[in-house]
Structures are given as structure tokens and as C-alpha cells.
Design a protein around this motif. Structure first.
Motif, PDB file in Angstrom:
ATOM      1  N   ASP A  91       0.859  -1.189   0.000  1.00  0.00           N
ATOM      2  CA  ASP A  91       0.000   0.000   0.000  1.00  0.00           C
ATOM      3  C   ASP A  91       0.894   1.236   0.000  1.00  0.00           C
ATOM      4  OD1 ASP A  91      -1.852   1.978   0.291  1.00  0.00           O
ATOM      5  OD2 ASP A  91      -2.841   1.131   2.051  1.00  0.00           O
ATOM      6  N   TRP A  92       0.885   1.989  -1.113  1.00  0.00           N
ATOM      7  CA  TRP A  92       1.745   3.149  -1.262  1.00  0.00           C
ATOM      8  C   TRP A  92       1.191   4.380  -0.544  1.00  0.00           C
ATOM      9  CZ3 TRP A  92       6.388   3.192  -4.064  1.00  0.00           C
ATOM     10  CH2 TRP A  92       6.676   2.017  -4.744  1.00  0.00           C
ATOM     11  N   GLY A  93      -0.057   4.316  -0.114  1.00  0.00           N
ATOM     12  CA  GLY A  93      -0.657   5.488   0.527  1.00  0.00           C
ATOM     13  C   GLY A  93      -0.964   6.588  -0.465  1.00  0.00           C
ATOM     14  N   PHE A  94      -1.456   6.203  -1.652  1.00  0.00           N
ATOM     15  CA  PHE A  94      -1.806   7.198  -2.663  1.00  0.00           C
ATOM     16  C   PHE A  94      -2.933   8.099  -2.156  1.00  0.00           C
ATOM     17  CE2 PHE A  94      -0.319   3.766  -5.710  1.00  0.00           C
ATOM     18  CZ  PHE A  94       0.870   4.403  -5.995  1.00  0.00           C
ATOM     19  N   ILE A  95      -2.979   9.331  -2.690  1.00  0.00           N
ATOM     20  CA  ILE A  95      -4.042  10.267  -2.322  1.00  0.00           C
ATOM     21  C   ILE A  95      -4.812  10.695  -3.558  1.00  0.00           C
ATOM     22  CG2 ILE A  95      -2.866  11.105  -0.256  1.00  0.00           C
ATOM     23  CD1 ILE A  95      -1.960  13.527  -1.824  1.00  0.00           C
ATOM     24  N   ARG A  96      -6.068  11.039  -3.337  1.00  0.00           N
ATOM     25  CA  ARG A  96      -6.929  11.496  -4.421  1.00  0.00           C
ATOM     26  C   ARG A  96      -6.678  12.986  -4.677  1.00  0.00           C
ATOM     27  NH1 ARG A  96     -11.403   8.926  -1.177  1.00  0.00           N
ATOM     28  NH2 ARG A  96     -11.921   6.893  -2.097  1.00  0.00           N
ATOM     29  N   PRO A  97      -7.232  13.515  -5.809  1.00  0.00           N
ATOM     30  CA  PRO A  97      -7.081  14.953  -6.104  1.00  0.00           C
ATOM     31  C   PRO A  97      -7.630  15.861  -5.012  1.00  0.00           C
ATOM     32  CG  PRO A  97      -7.766  13.805  -8.079  1.00  0.00           C
ATOM     33  CD  PRO A  97      -7.827  12.792  -6.961  1.00  0.00           C
ATOM     34  N   ASP A  98      -8.626  15.380  -4.229  1.00  0.00           N
ATOM     35  CA  ASP A  98      -9.168  16.204  -3.137  1.00  0.00           C
ATOM     36  C   ASP A  98      -8.353  16.048  -1.854  1.00  0.00           C
ATOM     37  OD1 ASP A  98      -9.814  13.691  -2.246  1.00  0.00           O
ATOM     38  OD2 ASP A  98     -11.988  14.013  -2.181  1.00  0.00           O
ATOM     39  N   LEU A  99      -7.181  15.368  -1.967  1.00  0.00           N
ATOM     40  CA  LEU A  99      -6.219  15.155  -0.879  1.00  0.00           C
ATOM     41  C   LEU A  99      -6.665  14.119   0.146  1.00  0.00           C
ATOM     42  CD1 LEU A  99      -4.953  18.810  -0.198  1.00  0.00           C
ATOM     43  CD2 LEU A  99      -4.111  17.124  -1.827  1.00  0.00           C
ATOM     44  N   ILE A 101      -7.224  10.174   1.392  1.00  0.00           N
ATOM     45  CA  ILE A 101      -6.467   8.956   1.154  1.00  0.00           C
ATOM     46  C   ILE A 101      -7.233   8.027   0.212  1.00  0.00           C
ATOM     47  CG2 ILE A 101      -5.463   6.908   2.232  1.00  0.00           C
ATOM     48  CD1 ILE A 101      -3.988   9.470   2.890  1.00  0.00           C
ATOM     49  N   MET A 102      -6.537   7.513  -0.797  1.00  0.00           N
ATOM     50  CA  MET A 102      -7.155   6.555  -1.714  1.00  0.00           C
ATOM     51  C   MET A 102      -7.127   5.166  -1.074  1.00  0.00           C
ATOM     52  SD  MET A 102      -6.032   5.493  -5.610  1.00  0.00           S
ATOM     53  CE  MET A 102      -6.760   6.941  -6.373  1.00  0.00           C
ATOM     54  N   PRO A 103      -8.291   4.532  -0.866  1.00  0.00           N
ATOM     55  CA  PRO A 103      -8.302   3.173  -0.304  1.00  0.00           C
ATOM     56  C   PRO A 103      -7.464   2.225  -1.154  1.00  0.00           C
ATOM     57  CG  PRO A 103     -10.517   4.093  -0.324  1.00  0.00           C
ATOM     58  CD  PRO A 103      -9.656   5.042  -1.103  1.00  0.00           C
ATOM     59  N   PHE A 104      -6.774   1.311  -0.495  1.00  0.00           N
ATOM     60  CA  PHE A 104      -5.885   0.385  -1.185  1.00  0.00           C
ATOM     61  C   PHE A 104      -6.611  -0.388  -2.280  1.00  0.00           C
ATOM     62  CE2 PHE A 104      -3.063  -3.592  -0.709  1.00  0.00           C
ATOM     63  CZ  PHE A 104      -2.252  -3.175  -1.742  1.00  0.00           C
ATOM     64  N   GLU A 105      -7.883  -0.729  -2.028  1.00  0.00           N
ATOM     65  CA  GLU A 105      -8.654  -1.508  -2.994  1.00  0.00           C
ATOM     66  C   GLU A 105      -8.949  -0.726  -4.273  1.00  0.00           C
ATOM     67  OE1 GLU A 105      -9.260  -4.703  -2.620  1.00  0.00           O
ATOM     68  OE2 GLU A 105      -8.164  -4.580  -0.730  1.00  0.00           O
ATOM     69  N   GLU A 106      -8.809   0.610  -4.249  1.00  0.00           N
ATOM     70  CA  GLU A 106      -9.095   1.433  -5.425  1.00  0.00           C
ATOM     71  C   GLU A 106      -7.861   1.698  -6.281  1.00  0.00           C
ATOM     72  OE1 GLU A 106     -11.120   5.047  -4.509  1.00  0.00           O
ATOM     73  OE2 GLU A 106     -12.648   4.070  -3.275  1.00  0.00           O
ATOM     74  N   CYS A 107      -6.715   1.177  -5.886  1.00  0.00           N
ATOM     75  CA  CYS A 107      -5.501   1.390  -6.666  1.00  0.00           C
ATOM     76  C   CYS A 107      -5.660   0.755  -8.057  1.00  0.00           C
ATOM     77  CB  CYS A 107      -4.297   0.786  -5.959  1.00  0.00           C
ATOM     78  SG  CYS A 107      -3.863   1.679  -4.445  1.00  0.00           S
ATOM     79  N   PRO A 108      -5.297   1.483  -9.120  1.00  0.00           N
ATOM     80  CA  PRO A 108      -5.538   0.996 -10.485  1.00  0.00           C
ATOM     81  C   PRO A 108      -4.969  -0.384 -10.765  1.00  0.00           C
ATOM     82  CG  PRO A 108      -4.850   3.292 -10.509  1.00  0.00           C
ATOM     83  CD  PRO A 108      -4.698   2.825  -9.095  1.00  0.00           C
ATOM     84  N   GLY A 109      -3.722  -0.628 -10.325  1.00  0.00           N
ATOM     85  CA  GLY A 109      -3.099  -1.915 -10.590  1.00  0.00           C
ATOM     86  C   GLY A 109      -3.849  -3.066  -9.955  1.00  0.00           C
ATOM     87  N   LYS A 110      -4.344  -2.838  -8.752  1.00  0.00           N
ATOM     88  CA  LYS A 110      -5.068  -3.892  -8.039  1.00  0.00           C
ATOM     89  C   LYS A 110      -6.403  -4.185  -8.717  1.00  0.00           C
ATOM     90  CE  LYS A 110      -5.588  -5.480  -3.320  1.00  0.00           C
ATOM     91  NZ  LYS A 110      -5.543  -5.142  -1.890  1.00  0.00           N
ATOM     92  N   ILE A 111      -7.109  -3.136  -9.151  1.00  0.00           N
ATOM     93  CA  ILE A 111      -8.385  -3.329  -9.838  1.00  0.00           C
ATOM     94  C   ILE A 111      -8.171  -4.071 -11.152  1.00  0.00           C
ATOM     95  CG2 ILE A 111     -10.288  -2.151 -10.996  1.00  0.00           C
ATOM     96  CD1 ILE A 111     -10.030   0.098  -8.947  1.00  0.00           C
ATOM     97  N   ALA A 112      -7.167  -3.650 -11.926  1.00  0.00           N
ATOM     98  CA  ALA A 112      -6.887  -4.293 -13.216  1.00  0.00           C
ATOM     99  C   ALA A 112      -6.536  -5.763 -13.026  1.00  0.00           C
ATOM    100  CB  ALA A 112      -5.753  -3.554 -13.929  1.00  0.00           C
ATOM    101  N   PHE A 113      -5.786  -6.054 -11.972  1.00  0.00           N
ATOM    102  CA  PHE A 113      -5.356  -7.433 -11.713  1.00  0.00           C
ATOM    103  C   PHE A 113      -6.534  -8.319 -11.332  1.00  0.00           C
ATOM    104  CE2 PHE A 113      -3.555 -11.011  -9.516  1.00  0.00           C
ATOM    105  CZ  PHE A 113      -2.332 -11.240 -10.143  1.00  0.00           C
ATOM    106  N   HIS A 114      -7.324  -7.887 -10.362  1.00  0.00           N
ATOM    107  CA  HIS A 114      -8.407  -8.738  -9.847  1.00  0.00           C
ATOM    108  C   HIS A 114      -9.606  -8.811 -10.791  1.00  0.00           C
ATOM    109  CE1 HIS A 114      -6.569  -9.749  -6.110  1.00  0.00           C
ATOM    110  NE2 HIS A 114      -6.484  -8.506  -5.682  1.00  0.00           N
TER     111      HIS A 114
END
Length: 283
Positions: A91-99, A101-114
């Protein structure tokens, strides 16, 4: 018997020669094919390493198996570390444009993989020691045995910073237009309003200055007054010169006659062609 044996023996030799020719021809083709593969691999690696976008490729378990130099620079992590990361676990701790925290499950790579789907152009930020870096991230499954997903990172930090500067300027400029008491206005080459101060809108009985966009003086002022203003505009537009200290008759928002002092300047494009007018008048 000797004749039969000789003919049989010569036939074998001929067959062997033909087979040897076929083998040599096949080896030549294989060598050419291998050379093409080697050339393609060199070209692939060259392109892979020189791309400005970061690229990360995973295996079918989510473990990173390859990345280019740009990904190291953008993510701030060297290749040796990246090759020990599993995107389904890290979990890289990515953030959304509104600052937020982006939930780990919403990370693009994880969605594409699963979900085995393409996830394109997701904007996210990554906090680092020098502040937040912003990326556009896309991820897609690789339809190859043993492979997982293909991820790309495009750095948009400078664009985001420019957008923020523009947003601050726009907020400040709108406040300027809202509260200045002088009559401020910008017009295009056809003397149509681009934007103006709220004081100008109040003078002309418009509720908001935005309601005046696209209108010219004939649509805003009495004909005699509009004629004077348009003549001034024409002088500035045709000569590319400023008009300073002109005293004009006008009627205030209560319909009472008064006088204004008017200044107008030409607006130029990058080729120094006149493209409009900036004006400021004072009661």
C-alpha cells in the motif's frame, strides 16, 4: 546384387544430402529468426528505458518483475527495491485529487489485476520528502502466460502546480472584479465584453458582470453614449495606441448625469497584433 546395392547406397546418400540441405536451410532460417528476436529485444529495451513515463510490469502473482528507469525516478525507489514489491500487498498510501487517502482496494493496478479490466487515466498523488508528486496512472492486464498487469505512470506535478497557480489568480482576480469601484472592462477585437467589474454591471443594470459577456456598448448603453465609447474603441484598435484621460458624459445607476475619466489600452497577442482593449473609467 552389387548394382542394386550401389543404387540403394547412392539413393541414401542423395536423401542424406537433401536432408542436410534442408537442415542447413532450417538452421539459416532459425539464425535469422533469432537475430530478429535479438534485434527486437534490443529495440524494446532501448525504448523501454528511454520513455519518460514510468512502466512497471508484474507476474501473475502481482510481483513486479520489470520496470524502467523513469519508474525509479518518479516513484523515488530504486529497481532492486521495486523488484521485491508485490502490488497486491504494498500500500503506497496514494491520495486522491481532493487530498483524501485513496483506499488500497481502489488502486488501479489492483483493480486491473483482480477484475481483469483496463483502468485508464486515474489521477493520484504520492507523498514524498519534497511534497506531493501527482501522476496519471493506467493499468491493463497482460494476456501472456506468467504475466499480470502493465502499469504506466505519467508525472503531472508541474501541470497541477500551474493549475493551482491559475486557480489562485482566478480567485484573486474575481475578487478584484467584484469589489473595485472603478469601471473596469476587457473587450475583444469586435468591442464585445470579455469580462468586467461588478461596478460596471451595476451601472448598466445587470445583476452579475457575467451577464454582460459577449455584449457590445450598443446593447448596454443609450445610443448616444455607446457611439462615443465605440469611437474610442476604434481609435485604440486601429492604431494600437492608448487613450488616456478622456472625459465623457455618462449616467450613473440612478440615471443621474455625471462625468467619467476614461483610460483605454490595446491588448496584444504574442505576435503583437491587437486583439482587444482593456479599459478603466472613474466617476
Amino acid at each position: 546384387s552389387i548394382s542394386y546395392f550401389y543404387n540403394y547406397f547412392m539413393g541414401l546418400i542423395t536423401d542424406l544430402n537433401n536432408q542436410n540441405s534442408e537442415i542447413i536451410d532450417l538452421n539459416n532460417k532459425n539464425e535469422k529468426a533469432l537475430k530478429k528476436i535479438e534485434d527486437s529485444e534490443i529495440k524494446y529495451k532501448s525504448i523501454f528505458q528511454t520513455l519518460e513515463e514510468g512502466i512497471v510490469i508484474t507476474d501473475d502473482k502481482g510481483k513486479i518483475i520489470d520496470c524502467n528507469s523513469a519508474s525509479e525516478n518518479l516513484l523515488g525507489v530504486n529497481k532492486e527495491v521495486l523488484l521485491n514489491i508485490n502490488i497486491l500487498e504494498q500500500d503506497w498510501g496514494f491520495i486522491r485529487p481532493d487530498l483524501s487517502i485513496m483506499p488500497f482496494e481502489e488502486c488501479p493496478g489492483k483493480i486491473a489485476f483482480h477484475k481483469n479490466i483496463n483502468v485508464s487515466k486515474v489521477e493520484l498523488g504520492l507523498k514524498g520528502k519534497d511534497g506531493v508528486k501527482w501522476f496519471i496512472v493506467s493499468s491493463a492486464p497482460l494476456k501472456l502466460e506468467g504475466y499480470g498487469v502493465f502499469n504506466t505512470f505519467t508525472d503531472i506535478t508541474k501541470r497541477k502546480e500551474e493549475e493551482e497557480r491559475n486557480a489562485i489568480f482566478n480567485r484573486n482576480f474575481e475578487a478584484f472584479l467584484e469589489y473595485i469601484t472603478d469601471f473596469v472592462y476587457f473587450k475583444d477585437i469586435n468591442s464585445r465584453m470579455i469580462f468586467c467589474s461588478q461596478s460596471t454591471a451595476n451601472l448598466t443594470k445587470h445583476k452579475k458582470w457575467q451577464d454582460m459577456i459577449g455584449k457590445n456598448d450598443l446593447e448596454i448603453f443609450p445610443p448616444s453614449t455607446a457611439k462615443i465609447y465605440l469611437e474610442e474603441d476604434r481609435f485604440v484598435l486601429e492604431n494600437g495606441k492608448q487613450l488616456l484621460g478622456k472625459i465623457d458624459l455618462f449616467y450613473d445607476e440612478n440615471g443621474e448625469q455625471g462625468y467619467i475619466q476614461t483610460n483605454k489600452w490595446p491588448l496584444f497577442d504574442e505576435n503583437h497584433n491587437v486583439v482587444g482593449i482593456f479599459g478603466m473609467s472613474r466617476n
